[in-house]
Design a protein around this motif. Structure first.
Motif, short mmCIF file in Angstrom:
data_model
loop_
_atom_site.label_atom_id
_atom_site.label_comp_id
_atom_site.label_asym_id
_atom_site.label_seq_id
_atom_site.Cartn_x
_atom_site.Cartn_y
_atom_site.Cartn_z
N GLY A 15 0.83 -1.20 0.00
CA GLY A 15 0.00 0.00 0.00
C GLY A 15 0.86 1.25 0.00
N ILE A 16 0.65 2.12 -0.96
CA ILE A 16 1.40 3.37 -1.08
C ILE A 16 0.44 4.53 -0.79
N GLY A 17 0.87 5.49 0.01
CA GLY A 17 0.05 6.67 0.27
C GLY A 17 -1.13 6.40 1.17
N PHE A 18 -0.97 5.51 2.13
CA PHE A 18 -2.09 5.13 3.00
C PHE A 18 -2.70 6.33 3.72
N ALA A 19 -1.87 7.11 4.42
CA ALA A 19 -2.40 8.24 5.19
C ALA A 19 -2.94 9.34 4.28
N ALA A 79 -9.27 5.70 8.87
CA ALA A 79 -8.04 5.03 8.45
C ALA A 79 -8.12 3.53 8.68
N ARG A 80 -8.66 3.12 9.82
CA ARG A 80 -8.79 1.69 10.09
C ARG A 80 -9.72 1.02 9.08
N TYR A 81 -10.84 1.66 8.79
CA TYR A 81 -11.78 1.10 7.81
C TYR A 81 -11.08 0.91 6.46
N LEU A 82 -10.32 1.92 6.05
CA LEU A 82 -9.60 1.84 4.79
C LEU A 82 -8.60 0.68 4.81
N SER A 83 -7.82 0.59 5.88
CA SER A 83 -6.80 -0.45 5.97
C SER A 83 -7.42 -1.84 6.01
N MET A 157 -4.99 0.34 13.93
CA MET A 157 -5.22 -0.09 12.56
C MET A 157 -5.49 -1.59 12.42
N GLY A 158 -5.16 -2.39 13.42
CA GLY A 158 -5.36 -3.82 13.29
C GLY A 158 -4.44 -4.42 12.24
N LEU A 159 -3.15 -4.24 12.42
CA LEU A 159 -2.18 -4.58 11.37
C LEU A 159 -1.94 -6.08 11.21
N GLU A 160 -2.66 -6.90 11.97
CA GLU A 160 -2.58 -8.33 11.72
C GLU A 160 -3.11 -8.69 10.33
N THR A 161 -3.87 -7.78 9.73
CA THR A 161 -4.37 -8.04 8.37
C THR A 161 -3.37 -7.62 7.30
N ALA A 162 -2.21 -7.10 7.72
CA ALA A 162 -1.15 -6.71 6.78
C ALA A 162 0.10 -7.52 7.11
N PRO A 163 0.09 -8.83 6.82
CA PRO A 163 1.16 -9.71 7.29
C PRO A 163 2.52 -9.45 6.65
#
Length: 254
Positions: A15-19, A79-83, A157-163
């Motif tokens: 993912g580029i440009g997340f914020a 941001a969390r919803y997006l991620s 963000m719940g980054l467990e979904t971005a392994p």
């Protein structure tokens, strides 16, 4: 690789440009749909015009819309919803040619700079050519409540979904390591980052003035090593665009 090779064999999507995207969505949600500060038609025109002739609107977007990285629940929820939406969509898909599963991550490498000229203005007030946000970190200059607030935003963000990892580069003032008390604070911050859900914090401890001097006299700073995003590099060997971006990063104190 496909016969007797690795058991876990994925294709990474970064993912580029997340914020930049998160702040843009938050601005539209808050200022267009909830506050009616601007119509969607006027916002779209301002973006097409790269905000030329729309500076008042641009300042509203920059300063009145919620920003990720400040422990602001409104911005962080967007941001969390997006991620969560993006990373889960990635993980549900496989390559049609190899059957390998995709997996998401936030490792921007240098693309947040490289893609900036070809990315139009965005609803967060960014003009075309201005750098996109780097990896999982906030937009440069948008995190105004200090490093702890930035840490707390990332932790939501719940980054467990971005392994594949979520790189986050933060710069700290050299005063942070001047004595045992401040070193203890830094250790506590690093520990809290992981406990809150961050996955790949990368720290620069450097004075921006030193970097400016290195730009002027590179022959005297050949051994100056900095963290760029997912990698280290000698500062004087980097292109000026990346050097300027590193200098522009806010230098925190604790």
């Amino acid at each position: 690789m496909t016969q007797g090779g690795p058991r876990h064999n994925y294709i990474t999507v970064e993912g580029i440009g997340f914020a930049t995207a998160a702040d843009s969505l938050a601005a539209v949600k808050k200022l267009v749909y909830e506050k009616s500060r601007v119509s969607m038609a006027d916002l779209a025109k301002a973006i097409r015009d790269d905000f030329q002739g729309h500076e008042a609107l641009r300042q509203t977007l920059l300063n009145k819309a919620p920003k990720y990285g400040n422990d602001d629940d409104y911005a962080d929820e967007v941001a969390r919803y997006l991620s969560q939406t993006w990373t889960r969509m990635v993980s549900e898909r496989t390559s049609p040619s190899t059957g390998r599963r995709y997996r998401a991550g936030y490792l921007s490498w240098n693309y947040w700079i490289a893609y900036a000229p070809s990315t139009s203005a965005t609803p967060d007030g960014r003009k075309r050519g201005t750098y996109l946000s780097n990896a999982i970190g906030p937009v440069d200059g948008a995190a105004r409540n200090g490093p702890t607030a930035e840490l707390l935003s990332v932790g939501k963000m719940g980054l467990e979904t971005a392994p594949n990892g979520a790189s986050h580069t933060m710069s700290f003032s050299p005063s942070l390591v001047r004595d045992e008390e401040h070193l203890t604070k830094l250790m506590a911050f690093l520990r809290a980052y992981g406990e809150r859900g961050g996955t790949a914090l990368q720290v620069n401890v450097i004075d921006p003035q030193t970097l400016r001097e290195a730009q002027k006299r590179p022959e005297e700073y050949r051994n100056l090593l900095v963290r760029v995003t997912g990698y280290n590099a000698y500062f004087v060997m980097l292109g000026k665009e990346i050097q300027d971006e590193i200098i522009a990063r806010e230098s925190h104190a604790l």
